[in-house]
Design an enzyme around this catalytic site. Structure first.
Site, short mmCIF file in Angstrom:
data_model
loop_
_atom_site.label_atom_id
_atom_site.label_comp_id
_atom_site.label_asym_id
_atom_site.label_seq_id
_atom_site.Cartn_x
_atom_site.Cartn_y
_atom_site.Cartn_z
N HIS A 171 -3.03 7.22 3.02
CA HIS A 171 -3.52 5.94 2.49
C HIS A 171 -4.92 5.70 3.04
CE1 HIS A 171 -4.01 1.91 1.31
NE2 HIS A 171 -3.69 1.35 2.45
N ASN B 107 -10.33 0.22 0.43
CA ASN B 107 -8.86 0.26 0.41
C ASN B 107 -8.38 -0.32 -0.92
OD1 ASN B 107 -6.13 -0.32 0.73
ND2 ASN B 107 -6.34 -1.19 2.79
N CYS C 249 0.82 -1.22 0.00
CA CYS C 249 0.00 0.00 0.00
C CYS C 249 0.85 1.27 0.00
CB CYS C 249 -0.94 0.02 1.20
SG CYS C 249 -1.96 -1.43 1.30
O1 UT7 Z 1 -3.84 -1.23 3.67
C1 UT7 Z 1 -3.10 -1.72 4.74
C2 UT7 Z 1 -3.68 -2.93 5.30
N1 UT7 Z 1 -4.88 -2.89 6.05
C3 UT7 Z 1 -5.22 -2.08 7.09
O2 UT7 Z 1 -4.68 -1.06 7.32
C4 UT7 Z 1 -6.30 -2.56 8.00
C5 UT7 Z 1 -6.03 -2.18 9.44
N2 UT7 Z 1 -7.03 -2.74 10.33
C6 UT7 Z 1 -8.32 -2.36 10.33
O3 UT7 Z 1 -8.73 -1.51 9.56
C7 UT7 Z 1 -9.22 -2.96 11.37
O4 UT7 Z 1 -8.46 -3.74 12.27
C8 UT7 Z 1 -10.35 -3.84 10.76
C9 UT7 Z 1 -11.36 -2.96 10.06
C10 UT7 Z 1 -9.76 -4.86 9.80
C11 UT7 Z 1 -11.09 -4.58 11.88
O5 UT7 Z 1 -11.61 -3.65 12.81
P1 UT7 Z 1 -11.37 -3.87 14.38
O6 UT7 Z 1 -12.05 -2.79 15.06
O7 UT7 Z 1 -9.89 -4.03 14.59
O8 UT7 Z 1 -12.15 -5.21 14.64
P2 UT7 Z 1 -11.60 -6.59 15.22
O9 UT7 Z 1 -10.80 -7.29 14.19
O10 UT7 Z 1 -11.01 -6.35 16.57
O11 UT7 Z 1 -12.96 -7.35 15.41
C12 UT7 Z 1 -13.96 -6.94 16.35
C13 UT7 Z 1 -15.15 -7.87 16.21
C14 UT7 Z 1 -14.75 -9.34 16.24
O12 UT7 Z 1 -15.79 -10.04 16.90
P3 UT7 Z 1 -15.64 -10.48 18.44
O13 UT7 Z 1 -14.43 -11.36 18.48
O14 UT7 Z 1 -15.47 -9.19 19.21
O15 UT7 Z 1 -16.92 -11.19 18.71
C15 UT7 Z 1 -14.73 -9.74 14.80
O16 UT7 Z 1 -14.96 -11.12 14.60
O17 UT7 Z 1 -15.77 -7.66 14.95
C16 UT7 Z 1 -15.87 -8.92 14.26
N3 UT7 Z 1 -15.77 -8.67 12.83
C17 UT7 Z 1 -16.84 -8.37 12.08
N4 UT7 Z 1 -18.14 -8.21 12.38
C18 UT7 Z 1 -18.97 -7.88 11.38
C19 UT7 Z 1 -14.67 -8.67 12.05
N5 UT7 Z 1 -15.00 -8.39 10.78
C20 UT7 Z 1 -16.34 -8.18 10.77
C21 UT7 Z 1 -17.27 -7.86 9.78
N6 UT7 Z 1 -18.56 -7.70 10.10
N7 UT7 Z 1 -16.90 -7.64 8.48
#
Ligand code: UT7
Length: 321
Positions: free
Chosen positions: A247, A277, A109
């Site tokens: 980004h 993204n 990225c």
């Molecule tokens: O381009 C460079 C590469 N990428 C990035 O920069 C991405 C960086 N990271 C992020 O943007 C965020 O970490 C994400 C958007 C990927 C995830 O957000 P988060 O606030 O870090 O969520 P999390 O992974 O901690 O998940 C929280 C909860 C989990 O459920 P439990 O364990 O709390 O019950 C996940 O299973 O949200 C759940 N979850 C979802 N729920 C509904 C994860 N993905 C989804 C989804 N829809 N799509």
């Protein structure tokens, strides 16, 4: 006197995938996606190749420029249409840019930032008049559509900037790139090679694997470091910068960057809502959006800042012409 960003362009595939449609594929909902990422919709290349998108973005950026004046093409991508020829070589052939040296860069990225960093140095060293720096991705071809943690995030598209030598304008004021070791493999995409009769390789999944929380944490720290570095190198303060083009990975990462550098969020270009993204294409597309907005005045200081797999990060500070 300097290397200036003379013009920009962008291209998006026709098909749009809304959050609601994703909830039919995986266990997710539109509100979660909007709240946690800021994304409402993204474009997916169905008919278009990466080359189609790159060429369209380049044509918009070049306008009626003399094609023979383009002496360098750098294409940042992790999703080239082919390994050989490079996307750069394909763009050169398709657009008939007969005087250009062309090749690709993979810095995930951060690729567009690395492209500008390379181009500035090459243009100064080799007295190159004009260069095309393109970011292009079809990330949806390496997306695991069964993984809700990643499939809601990515989209396809392309952005391009034309760089030019200027006798009177400063253009790029400072640049900084840095690699960090991905010790936990928090962001990877495997290659699936064909088997040979001499080896029995394990099959691999050529998908984006990501530990979002770790990448998020890395992003916030790395962005802060590279933003500070370019400001320091240029000898200016964050307040002196008129616009920031980060980004577009997550609107919460953009908000953290704004807080980290104590600047109002209004100074930050946010295009992620309609694109998701798009890895190496995110920054040049967002830059094209900013340039088209009519807000930018000659002399305005603009900072581009990116981070990504590798792990990698970088920033470029320039004066608009
Ligand atoms: O381009 C460079 C590469 N990428 C990035 O920069 C991405 C960086 N990271 C992020 O943007 C965020 O970490 C994400 C958007 C990927 C995830 O957000 P988060 O606030 O870090 O969520 P999390 O992974 O901690 O998940 C929280 C909860 C989990 O459920 P439990 O364990 O709390 O019950 C996940 O299973 O949200 C759940 N979850 C979802 N729920 C509904 C994860 N993905 C989804 C989804 N829809 N799509």
């Amino acid at each position: 006197m300097g290397i200036v960003i003379a013009s920009t362009g962008k291209a998006l595939p026709e098909f749009k995938l809304e959050n609601e449609q994703l909830s039919k594929l995986v266990d997710t909902n539109s509100q979660w996606i909007i709240d946690r990422t800021g994304i409402e919709t993204r474009h997916i290349a169905i008919k278009e190749t990466g080359l189609d998108l790159a060429v369209k973005a380049a044509e918009e950026a070049m306008g009626d420029m003399d094609k023979d004046s383009i002496e360098l093409i750098l294409v940042a991508t992790v999703t080239p249409d082919m390994l050989v020829p490079s996307m750069g070589a394909l763009v050169k052939k398709t657009l008939g840019l007969k005087n250009a040296i062309a090749y690709d860069i993979n810095a995930a990225c951060s690729g567009f930032i690395y492209g500008l960093w390379n181009a500035e140095a090459l243009m100064k060293t080799h007295k190159i008049k004009r260069a095309l720096i393109i970011g292009v991705e079809r990330l949806t071809r390496i997306t695991n559509w069964e993984d809700r943690g990643t499939c809601v995030l990515f989209g396809d598209g392309s952005g391009c900037a034309v760089l030019e030598h200027s006798d009177s304008k400063k253009g790029i004021m400072s640049s900084f790139v840095k690699n960090y070791d991905d010790v936990t493999n928090c962001l990877t995409v495997d290659m699936q090679y064909l088997n040979t009769p001499f080896a029995d390789d394990e099959p691999k999944e050529p998908y984006i694997h990501m530990n979002g929380t770790q990448v998020f944490r890395f992003a916030v720290g790395a962005i802060g470091e590279v933003m500070d570095a370019v400001l320091q190198k240029a000898g200016i303060k964050a307040d002196d910068v008129k616009y920031y083009v980060p980004h577009q990975a997550n609107v919460r990462i953009i908000q953290s960057a704004a807080q980290r550098i104590k600047q109002p969020i209004e100074k930050f270009q946010v295009s992620i809502r309609t694109t998701g993204n798009v890895s190496a294409a995110s920054i040049p597309m967002a830059l094209a959006d900013l340039m088209k907005s009519g807000k930018v005045r000659p002399g305005d200081k603009i900072m581009l800042v990116g981070f990504g797999g590798g792990l990698s990060a970088g920033a470029i500070l320039f004066e608009a012409i």
